[in-house]
Design a protein around this motif. Sequence first.
Motif, PDB file in Angstrom:
ATOM      1  N   ALA A  30       1.064   4.735  -8.321  1.00  0.00           N
ATOM      2  CA  ALA A  30      -0.127   5.455  -8.789  1.00  0.00           C
ATOM      3  C   ALA A  30      -1.100   5.702  -7.648  1.00  0.00           C
ATOM      4  O   ALA A  30      -1.669   6.794  -7.522  1.00  0.00           O
ATOM      5  CB  ALA A  30      -0.804   4.668  -9.913  1.00  0.00           C
ATOM      6  N   GLU A  31      -1.303   4.691  -6.796  1.00  0.00           N
ATOM      7  CA  GLU A  31      -2.216   4.853  -5.666  1.00  0.00           C
ATOM      8  C   GLU A  31      -1.690   5.888  -4.678  1.00  0.00           C
ATOM      9  O   GLU A  31      -2.457   6.704  -4.152  1.00  0.00           O
ATOM     10  CB  GLU A  31      -2.422   3.511  -4.968  1.00  0.00           C
ATOM     11  CG  GLU A  31      -3.245   2.513  -5.779  1.00  0.00           C
ATOM     12  CD  GLU A  31      -3.393   1.190  -5.060  1.00  0.00           C
ATOM     13  OE1 GLU A  31      -2.712   1.005  -4.024  1.00  0.00           O
ATOM     14  OE2 GLU A  31      -4.170   0.353  -5.526  1.00  0.00           O
ATOM     15  N   THR A  34      -2.077   9.354  -6.229  1.00  0.00           N
ATOM     16  CA  THR A  34      -3.491   9.733  -6.260  1.00  0.00           C
ATOM     17  C   THR A  34      -3.972  10.165  -4.884  1.00  0.00           C
ATOM     18  O   THR A  34      -4.675  11.173  -4.739  1.00  0.00           O
ATOM     19  CB  THR A  34      -4.348   8.565  -6.764  1.00  0.00           C
ATOM     20  OG1 THR A  34      -3.916   8.195  -8.081  1.00  0.00           O
ATOM     21  CG2 THR A  34      -5.817   8.937  -6.816  1.00  0.00           C
ATOM     22  N   ARG A  38      -5.346  13.863  -3.763  1.00  0.00           N
ATOM     23  CA  ARG A  38      -6.658  14.002  -3.131  1.00  0.00           C
ATOM     24  C   ARG A  38      -6.547  14.671  -1.767  1.00  0.00           C
ATOM     25  O   ARG A  38      -7.417  15.441  -1.365  1.00  0.00           O
ATOM     26  CB  ARG A  38      -7.301  12.628  -2.963  1.00  0.00           C
ATOM     27  CG  ARG A  38      -7.827  12.011  -4.249  1.00  0.00           C
ATOM     28  CD  ARG A  38      -8.444  10.663  -3.962  1.00  0.00           C
ATOM     29  NE  ARG A  38      -8.974  10.037  -5.153  1.00  0.00           N
ATOM     30  CZ  ARG A  38      -9.470   8.812  -5.183  1.00  0.00           C
ATOM     31  NH1 ARG A  38      -9.495   8.080  -4.083  1.00  0.00           N
ATOM     32  NH2 ARG A  38      -9.942   8.304  -6.312  1.00  0.00           N
ATOM     33  N   LEU A  58      -1.139  18.639  -8.605  1.00  0.00           N
ATOM     34  CA  LEU A  58      -1.010  18.124  -9.965  1.00  0.00           C
ATOM     35  C   LEU A  58       0.024  18.921 -10.756  1.00  0.00           C
ATOM     36  O   LEU A  58       0.818  18.365 -11.526  1.00  0.00           O
ATOM     37  CB  LEU A  58      -2.364  18.171 -10.674  1.00  0.00           C
ATOM     38  CG  LEU A  58      -3.336  17.034 -10.389  1.00  0.00           C
ATOM     39  CD1 LEU A  58      -4.668  17.294 -11.076  1.00  0.00           C
ATOM     40  CD2 LEU A  58      -2.747  15.699 -10.848  1.00  0.00           C
ATOM     41  N   ARG A 161      -9.103   4.296  -0.453  1.00  0.00           N
ATOM     42  CA  ARG A 161      -9.797   3.363  -1.340  1.00  0.00           C
ATOM     43  C   ARG A 161     -11.079   2.839  -0.724  1.00  0.00           C
ATOM     44  O   ARG A 161     -12.020   2.471  -1.429  1.00  0.00           O
ATOM     45  CB  ARG A 161      -8.872   2.188  -1.680  1.00  0.00           C
ATOM     46  CG  ARG A 161      -7.677   2.575  -2.528  1.00  0.00           C
ATOM     47  CD  ARG A 161      -6.752   1.415  -2.741  1.00  0.00           C
ATOM     48  NE  ARG A 161      -7.378   0.342  -3.482  1.00  0.00           N
ATOM     49  CZ  ARG A 161      -6.781  -0.820  -3.757  1.00  0.00           C
ATOM     50  NH1 ARG A 161      -5.543  -1.031  -3.348  1.00  0.00           N
ATOM     51  NH2 ARG A 161      -7.402  -1.741  -4.440  1.00  0.00           N
TER      52      ARG A 161
END
Length: 204
Positions: A30-31, A34, A38, A58, A161
């Motif tokens: 997931a990270e 993501t 981004r 996406l 992050r």
Amino acid sequence: MKRRLAWWAARSSLAGRLARGSYTVWERRAEALTAWVRAGRRDDLDGWKAALGPLVRLLLLGVLAYAVWAIVRALPWLMWLLAGWWIRAAWRASREAPAEAAERSPEQAAHTLHVEVLRKLLLDLMGTGSGVHLRTVLAHLQEHGQWEGRKVADLRVHLTRLDIPVHRGVKVGRTPTWGVRRRDLEAPSPAAAQETSTAPSTAA
């Protein structure tokens, strides 16, 4: 009776290990996805044009998910292969997490998590240049006994992050690739700015 209890205990331990590993695998995927979405944002564009990159990515993820679903539906036996892959990845992840935690000293953990220390390291690696490639940063960390076994994608997720901007087309030398730009590090990080704004004033 004791044998049955031991069998149930071993089974519970195995299930718990797979559950922890599955959570780790899911979190990493997931990270990574993501961060990939981004990274599609264009800093040289404004407004809706800058958001086209993430939207396209996406859409690509949606198309890929639908394609996998359609293939598995047409060939149900592939589900067993996917399940086997997931169990293997979860088992490995459950073994890697405790080992990584045991190998890291408190100083290394603080170095990894402290935003300003990492920003200073990036600036030091840039020297007089305008940026630094993530592969250069990763190589430096691994030379000093940190982030062993990690990849550039892991470092990219970690920097994202910590609110440190990462760009795909950073040019250092001849080949542009994933990296960090000096202009993004010269301004205070959002985390540092928040700490400064919330710190109590000592002025009389």
